[in-house]
Motif scaffolding. Sequence first.
Motif, PDB file in Angstrom:
ATOM      1  N   ALA A   1       0.828  -1.213   0.000  1.00 33.65           N
ATOM      2  CA  ALA A   1       0.000   0.000   0.000  1.00 33.65           C
ATOM      3  C   ALA A   1       0.862   1.263   0.000  1.00 33.65           C
ATOM      4  N   ILE A   2       1.908   1.273   0.821  1.00 36.31           N
ATOM      5  CA  ILE A   2       2.772   2.451   0.910  1.00 36.31           C
ATOM      6  C   ILE A   2       3.522   2.672  -0.402  1.00 36.31           C
ATOM      7  N   ARG A   3       4.025   1.587  -1.018  1.00 32.72           N
ATOM      8  CA  ARG A   3       4.748   1.727  -2.279  1.00 32.72           C
ATOM      9  C   ARG A   3       3.824   2.252  -3.386  1.00 32.72           C
ATOM     10  N   MET A   4       2.583   1.774  -3.394  1.00 34.84           N
ATOM     11  CA  MET A   4       1.633   2.262  -4.394  1.00 34.84           C
ATOM     12  C   MET A   4       1.453   3.777  -4.274  1.00 34.84           C
ATOM     13  N   LEU A   5       1.341   4.255  -3.045  1.00 33.26           N
ATOM     14  CA  LEU A   5       1.148   5.688  -2.837  1.00 33.26           C
ATOM     15  C   LEU A   5       2.372   6.487  -3.280  1.00 33.26           C
ATOM     16  N   LYS A   6       3.556   5.970  -2.984  1.00 37.43           N
ATOM     17  CA  LYS A   6       4.786   6.656  -3.400  1.00 37.43           C
ATOM     18  C   LYS A   6       4.916   6.676  -4.922  1.00 37.43           C
ATOM     19  N   SER A   7       4.531   5.576  -5.573  1.00 40.66           N
ATOM     20  CA  SER A   7       4.683   5.476  -7.024  1.00 40.66           C
ATOM     21  C   SER A   7       3.730   6.403  -7.765  1.00 40.66           C
ATOM     22  N   PHE A   8       2.513   6.500  -7.285  1.00 38.72           N
ATOM     23  CA  PHE A   8       1.499   7.296  -7.980  1.00 38.72           C
ATOM     24  C   PHE A   8       1.583   8.785  -7.622  1.00 38.72           C
ATOM     25  N   GLY A   9       2.084   9.083  -6.441  1.00 40.55           N
ATOM     26  CA  GLY A   9       2.144  10.479  -6.011  1.00 40.55           C
ATOM     27  C   GLY A   9       0.837  10.915  -5.380  1.00 40.55           C
ATOM     28  N   GLU A  10       0.870  12.021  -4.648  1.00 43.81           N
ATOM     29  CA  GLU A  10      -0.302  12.473  -3.899  1.00 43.81           C
ATOM     30  C   GLU A  10      -1.443  12.913  -4.810  1.00 43.81           C
ATOM     31  N   ARG A  11      -1.127  13.462  -5.978  1.00 38.72           N
ATOM     32  CA  ARG A  11      -2.186  13.944  -6.881  1.00 38.72           C
ATOM     33  C   ARG A  11      -3.020  12.797  -7.435  1.00 38.72           C
ATOM     34  N   ARG A  12      -2.404  11.633  -7.585  1.00 38.20           N
ATOM     35  CA  ARG A  12      -3.127  10.463  -8.089  1.00 38.20           C
ATOM     36  C   ARG A  12      -3.291   9.412  -6.999  1.00 38.20           C
ATOM     37  N   ALA A  13      -3.386   9.886  -5.766  1.00 44.39           N
ATOM     38  CA  ALA A  13      -3.464   8.968  -4.628  1.00 44.39           C
ATOM     39  C   ALA A  13      -4.723   8.100  -4.695  1.00 44.39           C
ATOM     40  N   HIS A  14      -5.802   8.619  -5.315  1.00 41.95           N
ATOM     41  CA  HIS A  14      -7.035   7.826  -5.375  1.00 41.95           C
ATOM     42  C   HIS A  14      -6.856   6.594  -6.265  1.00 41.95           C
ATOM     43  N   TYR A  15      -6.027   6.701  -7.304  1.00 41.22           N
ATOM     44  CA  TYR A  15      -5.728   5.513  -8.113  1.00 41.22           C
ATOM     45  C   TYR A  15      -4.868   4.533  -7.319  1.00 41.22           C
ATOM     46  N   ALA A  16      -3.919   5.073  -6.559  1.00 43.61           N
ATOM     47  CA  ALA A  16      -3.065   4.213  -5.729  1.00 43.61           C
ATOM     48  C   ALA A  16      -3.891   3.452  -4.704  1.00 43.61           C
ATOM     49  N   MET A  17      -4.886   4.109  -4.102  1.00 38.03           N
ATOM     50  CA  MET A  17      -5.715   3.444  -3.103  1.00 38.03           C
ATOM     51  C   MET A  17      -6.509   2.293  -3.718  1.00 38.03           C
ATOM     52  N   GLY A  18      -7.018   2.523  -4.946  1.00 42.01           N
ATOM     53  CA  GLY A  18      -7.780   1.463  -5.602  1.00 42.01           C
ATOM     54  C   GLY A  18      -6.932   0.254  -5.926  1.00 42.01           C
ATOM     55  N   ILE A  19      -5.750   0.480  -6.476  1.00 38.91           N
ATOM     56  CA  ILE A  19      -4.875  -0.641  -6.842  1.00 38.91           C
ATOM     57  C   ILE A  19      -4.329  -1.330  -5.597  1.00 38.91           C
ATOM     58  N   ALA A  20      -3.978  -0.546  -4.565  1.00 36.96           N
ATOM     59  CA  ALA A  20      -3.510  -1.147  -3.311  1.00 36.96           C
ATOM     60  C   ALA A  20      -4.603  -2.010  -2.691  1.00 36.96           C
ATOM     61  N   GLY A  21      -5.833  -1.513  -2.712  1.00 34.66           N
ATOM     62  CA  GLY A  21      -6.941  -2.306  -2.180  1.00 34.66           C
ATOM     63  C   GLY A  21      -7.137  -3.600  -2.947  1.00 34.66           C
ATOM     64  N   LEU A  22      -7.027  -3.527  -4.278  1.00 34.99           N
ATOM     65  CA  LEU A  22      -7.205  -4.707  -5.123  1.00 34.99           C
ATOM     66  C   LEU A  22      -6.132  -5.762  -4.841  1.00 34.99           C
ATOM     67  N   ILE A  23      -4.874  -5.328  -4.750  1.00 35.47           N
ATOM     68  CA  ILE A  23      -3.771  -6.271  -4.547  1.00 35.47           C
ATOM     69  C   ILE A  23      -3.754  -6.811  -3.119  1.00 35.47           C
ATOM     70  N   CYS A  24      -3.861  -5.919  -2.148  1.00 37.66           N
ATOM     71  CA  CYS A  24      -3.731  -6.323  -0.750  1.00 37.66           C
ATOM     72  C   CYS A  24      -4.906  -7.173  -0.276  1.00 37.66           C
ATOM     73  N   ALA A  25      -6.054  -7.036  -0.918  1.00 34.27           N
ATOM     74  CA  ALA A  25      -7.229  -7.806  -0.493  1.00 34.27           C
ATOM     75  C   ALA A  25      -7.200  -9.244  -1.013  1.00 34.27           C
ATOM     76  N   LEU A  26      -6.293  -9.563  -1.933  1.00 33.13           N
ATOM     77  CA  LEU A  26      -6.277 -10.909  -2.496  1.00 33.13           C
ATOM     78  C   LEU A  26      -6.197 -12.001  -1.426  1.00 33.13           C
ATOM     79  N   PRO A  27      -5.285 -11.884  -0.442  1.00 31.73           N
ATOM     80  CA  PRO A  27      -5.214 -12.953   0.557  1.00 31.73           C
ATOM     81  C   PRO A  27      -6.063 -12.688   1.798  1.00 31.73           C
ATOM     82  N   LEU A  28      -6.882 -11.640   1.797  1.00 29.28           N
ATOM     83  CA  LEU A  28      -7.600 -11.248   3.007  1.00 29.28           C
ATOM     84  C   LEU A  28      -9.112 -11.305   2.813  1.00 29.28           C
TER      85      LEU A  28
END
Length: 446
Positions: A89-116
Amino acid sequence: MSTATLVLTAAGSVVLLLFLVMKARMHAFVALILVSFGAGLFSGMPLDKIAETMQKGMGGTLGFLAVVVALGAMFGKILHETGAVDQIAIRMLKSFGERRAHYAMGIAGLICALPLFFEVAVVLLISIAFAVARRTGDNLVKLVIPLFAGVAAAAAFLLPGPAPMLLASQMHVDFGWMILLGLCAALPGMLIAGPLFGNFISRHVSFNLPEESSQPDVEQHKMPSFAFSLALILFPLVLVGLKTIGARFTAEGSRLYEWLEFIGHPFTAILLALLLAIYGLAWRQGMDKEKVMQVCGSALQPAGIILLVIGAGGVFKQVLVDSGVGPALGNALTGAGLPIALACFILAAAVRIIQGSATVACLTAVGLVMPVIEPLHYSGAQMAALSICIAGGSIVVSHVNDAGFWLFGRFTGATEAQTLKTWTLMETILGTVGAIIGMIAFQLLS
């Protein structure tokens, strides 16, 4: 019994289930068992067959899913305790930057939720959305809608989530095709229902940040690398996909074919992933045996409750099938001239809207359509497409009878009206987009 009587029995069973859960406040497990008895009696099933059918439904549903959910719960908990989920989740936010943080949150949620589990993923990731909102000054709606969309997309469409795994096992789906079509449904669904819709609705609805919100309490230097964290989460999916792809290039019955079937089975894939997480990550971080046992044990407690409800849903499904209610209602719907893929979506959506549970909606829809589609001998790929249609229908129009509705409100501080404008619309967009992709895939594969 007449078709009309059987259809009325099905409708009455669902209405009774709704009453018991929403008005009588009966636990979903008890309500499903009780309604299953009622459906068997009113459909004219022989009395000595009702309990036998219920036992078959419970065993047939949990025989496969219990192992997958239990191992998956422990796997996800280990990844959280070691910081692997937070690292992604943290790496996604750093990669996308604060202006596109909403895209980072969506992708982080998609990836991190796989095993949860859905609820666990929300609990673990929501604090990141709060922290980003504080840093960027963005409306919290713009960040939590993509996060919830990503988590919901993974739970609805992607293996090894309980709902898609349940659909794959009950409908005899090829797991490789389920992964491929699940990705095709989840990614555009998440993007449209998450960042795009979240950006739009944030202009009309706003949430206040909780007074106390912080990033996950995980020390940065103790976290595994992003690459290793991502590899661990994707590892079981790669094994399952390897079986599907490799089996097409090896002779059936050969030794290599048997090994591919073995390592690509969800039991083996998730077990190997769990062992890799424990011995390749947790132990390397200094987590002792007692702590590993404690983490795995705590992961099984919520899993047990989920499995009981899923098993009870399987009981209800089996009674619908064996009593003739399922075939009668399924034939009535398909006889109305609806395409089978659309019928799958509508059935799941109807049950979802009436009683709230996505899992029960999936199981009920499977029970209603399988007697119709089994004689048609669809391919594993086509069955995967129909499963995606059911999965999409099972999450639309979430409202006050769905636990996810209240979970969203609890964590965001949204009122019921705000939750309807945000969460309910997001779920409906996500499910509809996913189901449309499933329908298109079914046509292309036919």
